[in-house]
Design an enzyme around this catalytic site. Structure first.
Site, PDB file in Angstrom:
ATOM      1  N   ARG A 286       1.544   1.515 -34.021  1.00 51.51           N
ATOM      2  CA  ARG A 286       1.300   1.402 -32.592  1.00 51.51           C
ATOM      3  C   ARG A 286       1.114  -0.078 -32.259  1.00 51.51           C
ATOM      4  O   ARG A 286       1.030  -0.912 -33.138  1.00 51.51           O
ATOM      5  CB  ARG A 286       0.148   2.292 -32.122  1.00 51.51           C
ATOM      6  CG  ARG A 286      -0.985   2.550 -33.037  1.00 51.51           C
ATOM      7  CD  ARG A 286      -1.880   1.368 -33.350  1.00 51.51           C
ATOM      8  NE  ARG A 286      -2.285   0.695 -32.119  1.00 51.51           N
ATOM      9  CZ  ARG A 286      -2.618  -0.571 -32.034  1.00 51.51           C
ATOM     10  NH1 ARG A 286      -2.601  -1.357 -33.112  1.00 51.51           N
ATOM     11  NH2 ARG A 286      -2.989  -1.122 -30.905  1.00 51.51           N
ATOM     12  N   GLY A 287       1.045  -0.334 -30.940  1.00 50.10           N
ATOM     13  CA  GLY A 287       1.044  -1.729 -30.504  1.00 50.10           C
ATOM     14  C   GLY A 287       2.484  -2.101 -30.184  1.00 50.10           C
ATOM     15  O   GLY A 287       3.398  -1.799 -30.968  1.00 50.10           O
ATOM     16  N   ALA A 288       2.690  -2.711 -29.016  1.00 49.84           N
ATOM     17  CA  ALA A 288       4.051  -2.899 -28.501  1.00 49.84           C
ATOM     18  C   ALA A 288       5.006  -3.599 -29.484  1.00 49.84           C
ATOM     19  O   ALA A 288       6.080  -3.066 -29.802  1.00 49.84           O
ATOM     20  CB  ALA A 288       3.987  -3.634 -27.168  1.00 49.84           C
TER      21      ALA A 288
ATOM     22  N   ARG B 229       7.953   6.883 -27.230  1.00 53.89           N
ATOM     23  CA  ARG B 229       6.861   6.419 -26.355  1.00 53.89           C
ATOM     24  C   ARG B 229       7.478   5.614 -25.208  1.00 53.89           C
ATOM     25  O   ARG B 229       8.312   4.737 -25.453  1.00 53.89           O
ATOM     26  CB  ARG B 229       5.849   5.545 -27.117  1.00 53.89           C
ATOM     27  CG  ARG B 229       5.034   6.334 -28.142  1.00 53.89           C
ATOM     28  CD  ARG B 229       3.849   5.520 -28.643  1.00 53.89           C
ATOM     29  NE  ARG B 229       2.738   5.536 -27.727  1.00 53.89           N
ATOM     30  CZ  ARG B 229       1.673   4.733 -27.837  1.00 53.89           C
ATOM     31  NH1 ARG B 229       1.614   3.832 -28.812  1.00 53.89           N
ATOM     32  NH2 ARG B 229       0.674   4.804 -26.980  1.00 53.89           N
TER      33      ARG B 229
ATOM     34  N   GLN C 129      -8.908   2.500 -30.664  1.00 51.11           N
ATOM     35  CA  GLN C 129      -8.228   1.384 -31.339  1.00 51.11           C
ATOM     36  C   GLN C 129      -9.151   0.184 -31.531  1.00 51.11           C
ATOM     37  O   GLN C 129      -8.993  -0.577 -32.485  1.00 51.11           O
ATOM     38  CB  GLN C 129      -6.989   0.943 -30.534  1.00 51.11           C
ATOM     39  CG  GLN C 129      -5.826   1.908 -30.577  1.00 51.11           C
ATOM     40  CD  GLN C 129      -5.869   2.917 -29.446  1.00 51.11           C
ATOM     41  OE1 GLN C 129      -6.931   3.238 -28.940  1.00 51.11           O
ATOM     42  NE2 GLN C 129      -4.723   3.426 -29.047  1.00 51.11           N
TER      43      GLN C 129
ATOM     44  N   ASP D 173       1.679  -4.050 -23.022  1.00 45.67           N
ATOM     45  CA  ASP D 173       2.829  -3.236 -23.440  1.00 45.67           C
ATOM     46  C   ASP D 173       4.061  -3.522 -22.602  1.00 45.67           C
ATOM     47  O   ASP D 173       5.187  -3.233 -23.025  1.00 45.67           O
ATOM     48  CB  ASP D 173       2.472  -1.757 -23.354  1.00 45.67           C
ATOM     49  CG  ASP D 173       1.498  -1.409 -24.464  1.00 45.67           C
ATOM     50  OD1 ASP D 173       0.296  -1.661 -24.291  1.00 45.67           O
ATOM     51  OD2 ASP D 173       1.965  -0.946 -25.513  1.00 45.67           O
TER      52      ASP D 173
ATOM     53  N   ASN E  72      -1.243  -2.267 -19.872  1.00 46.35           N
ATOM     54  CA  ASN E  72      -1.898  -2.319 -21.189  1.00 46.35           C
ATOM     55  C   ASN E  72      -2.775  -1.074 -21.337  1.00 46.35           C
ATOM     56  O   ASN E  72      -2.853  -0.240 -20.424  1.00 46.35           O
ATOM     57  CB  ASN E  72      -2.723  -3.602 -21.346  1.00 46.35           C
ATOM     58  CG  ASN E  72      -3.172  -3.815 -22.781  1.00 46.35           C
ATOM     59  OD1 ASN E  72      -2.366  -3.688 -23.719  1.00 46.35           O
ATOM     60  ND2 ASN E  72      -4.435  -4.114 -23.005  1.00 46.35           N
ATOM     61  N   LYS E  73      -3.380  -0.938 -22.467  1.00 46.08           N
ATOM     62  CA  LYS E  73      -4.185   0.243 -22.806  1.00 46.08           C
ATOM     63  C   LYS E  73      -5.105   0.657 -21.665  1.00 46.08           C
ATOM     64  O   LYS E  73      -5.704  -0.196 -21.020  1.00 46.08           O
ATOM     65  CB  LYS E  73      -4.993  -0.078 -24.074  1.00 46.08           C
ATOM     66  CG  LYS E  73      -5.909   0.994 -24.584  1.00 46.08           C
ATOM     67  CD  LYS E  73      -5.250   2.343 -24.744  1.00 46.08           C
ATOM     68  CE  LYS E  73      -4.007   2.296 -25.622  1.00 46.08           C
ATOM     69  NZ  LYS E  73      -3.182   3.539 -25.488  1.00 46.08           N
TER      70      LYS E  73
HETATM   71  O1  MRU Z   1      -1.471   3.102 -27.626  1.00 46.33           O
HETATM   72  P1  MRU Z   1      -1.387   1.823 -28.403  1.00 46.33           P
HETATM   73  O2  MRU Z   1      -2.415   1.691 -29.452  1.00 46.33           O
HETATM   74  O3  MRU Z   1       0.014   1.593 -28.917  1.00 46.33           O
HETATM   75  O4  MRU Z   1      -1.665   0.702 -27.303  1.00 46.33           O
HETATM   76  C1  MRU Z   1      -1.584  -0.642 -27.706  1.00 46.33           C
HETATM   77  C2  MRU Z   1      -1.968  -1.606 -26.640  1.00 46.33           C
HETATM   78  O5  MRU Z   1      -2.253  -1.231 -25.516  1.00 46.33           O
HETATM   79  C3  MRU Z   1      -1.921  -3.049 -26.993  1.00 46.33           C
HETATM   80  O6  MRU Z   1      -2.881  -3.775 -26.278  1.00 46.33           O
HETATM   81  C4  MRU Z   1      -0.530  -3.617 -26.647  1.00 46.33           C
HETATM   82  O7  MRU Z   1       0.476  -2.829 -27.218  1.00 46.33           O
HETATM   83  C5  MRU Z   1      -0.363  -5.007 -27.090  1.00 46.33           C
HETATM   84  S1  MRU Z   1      -0.192  -5.084 -28.832  1.00 46.33           S
HETATM   85  C6  MRU Z   1       0.078  -6.649 -29.320  1.00 46.33           C
END
Ligand code: MRU
Length: 356
Positions: A56-58, A99, A206, A247, A257-258
């Site tokens: 996970r994470g963009a 996703r 997270q 993201d 973002n999250k």
């Molecule tokens: O649902 P996730 O854990 O994939 O969400 C991740 C985030 O929101 C991060 O802040 C974002 O992807 C930036 S990662 C460098």
């Protein structure tokens, strides 16, 4: 100039590993209790790993998606040229459906499809080699993007500061240093002392499971707080700076973002704390004009009804579970990019920096 020998995060475990043309993903749903990598045998497994947030994470899902396409195609090298090309497009679309919000996934997959379409030699084996090189390039480029954000963002962190972050935008979310955490790792390597407040990040934790783990491992002073403590901590003057990841950034600088990030931005604005977003160019979506057009993933309501593996809500409870929110550009003090810190008016500054 970045002295990489002093970067502690360099020795952290990798979220995505590609070795001998095999894809390994660290199962982040088991962290911090267990550090287990899973070899990805099929494209369906890669799709599930992305959907279930094992990776996970963009940036990390962009890299995993690119290698995932190779996992899909490596069994198909005996197809005819036409059928193979069809397969490239179909499997890329399949992986992209895992996703919706992080633009990096579609961006990486479109890069591979385009590369295949533009190749002179369209034989499956030749195309496969071209795609391996492109996926590896995306992975390697991400390392440089992270370092760039680290170098440009580190001067924001001054001796003795308190820095708050939300979710995980660190090494676990990227190829290496992270986005929001990259300036912290670089500041640490420069001998700056600072404290980090990590929001727990409900519902999937997270911040509690990943950010606190990776910062603790690298020796940065980190304090975990629940999301609803941020206002109080800020009101006590303990936070001088907020840095989060993203993201997808729309062309006007609105930031997805999250879930919970917008609340942090509003709080930071109220308390006069600068709110920065670390944003590699791979996360900017010039095809999306405004944040309201960014697709927001809605996840299973069970995630809201549980804490850890324990059910905390009554049976049959109605829920909403948007995984992301969109922070209006007016609340963003600056976008920390690999090319420097971009400031408002974002429509102009983003286009000039990355399209001009
Ligand atoms: O649902 P996730 O854990 O994939 O969400 C991740 C985030 O929101 C991060 O802040 C974002 O992807 C930036 S990662 C460098």
């Amino acid at each position: 100039m970045l002295d990489t020998s002093k970067l502690k995060a360099d020795s952290l475990v990798r979220a995505v590993r590609w070795e001998n043309r095999e894809l390994f993903l660290l199962d982040q749903t088991r962290l911090p209790g267990e550090v287990i990598e899973e070899r990805q045998e099929t494209v369906q497994q890669v799709w599930e790993s992305i959907k279930a947030l094992k990776v996970r994470g963009a940036p990390a899902i962009g890299i995993a998606g690119a290698y995932g396409l190779l996992v899909a195609l490596r069994e198909k090298l005996d197809l005819s040229q036409g059928d193979f090309m069809e397969e490239v497009r179909a499997q890329a679309a399949y992986l992209d459906s895992s996703r919706p919000t992080a633009v990096n996934l579609g961006w990486a997959l479109r890069r591979l499809v385009k590369k295949a379409e533009e190749a002179d030699d369209k034989s499956p084996r030749a195309l496969f080699e071209v795609l391996v090189a492109e996926a590896e390039a995306i992975h390697q480029e991400d390392r440089m993007l992270c370092r760039g954000m680290g170098v440009h963002g580190a001067p924001l962190i001054k001796e003795g500061m308190g820095v708050l972050t939300h979710c995980n935008a660190g090494a676990l979310a990227t190829s290496e240093l992270g986005t929001a955490l990259a300036p912290m790792y670089v500041a640490q390597s420069q001998g700056i002392n600072f404290r980090v407040y990590a929001d727990e990040t409900r519902p999937l934790l997270q911040g509690a499971r990943l950010t606190s783990w990776e910062l603790q491992q690298s020796g940065i002073d980190v304090t975990l707080i629940t999301d609803n403590m941020a206002a109080h901590i800020m009101s006590q003057g303990l936070v001088d700076l907020v840095i989060v990841g993203t993201d997808r950034v729309a062309a006007n600088g609105d930031v997805a973002n999250k879930i919970g990030t917008m609340g942090v931005a509003i709080l930071a604005n109220y308390f006069g704390i600068p709110f920065y977003v670390a944003c590699p160019s791979s996360t900017i979506d010039f095809d999306t004009a405004h944040g309201k057009d960014i697709p927001i993933e809605e996840r299973d309501g069970d995630e809201v009804c549980e804490f850890g593996a324990r059910r905390t809500a009554p049976p049959g409870m109605k829920t909403r579970n948007p995984a992301f929110d969109v922070t209006p550009n007016a609340l963003v003090a600056g976008l920390i990019t690999e090319k420097g810190i971009i400031r408002a008016p974002y429509v102009e500054t983003l286009a000039k920096t990355f399209q001009g």
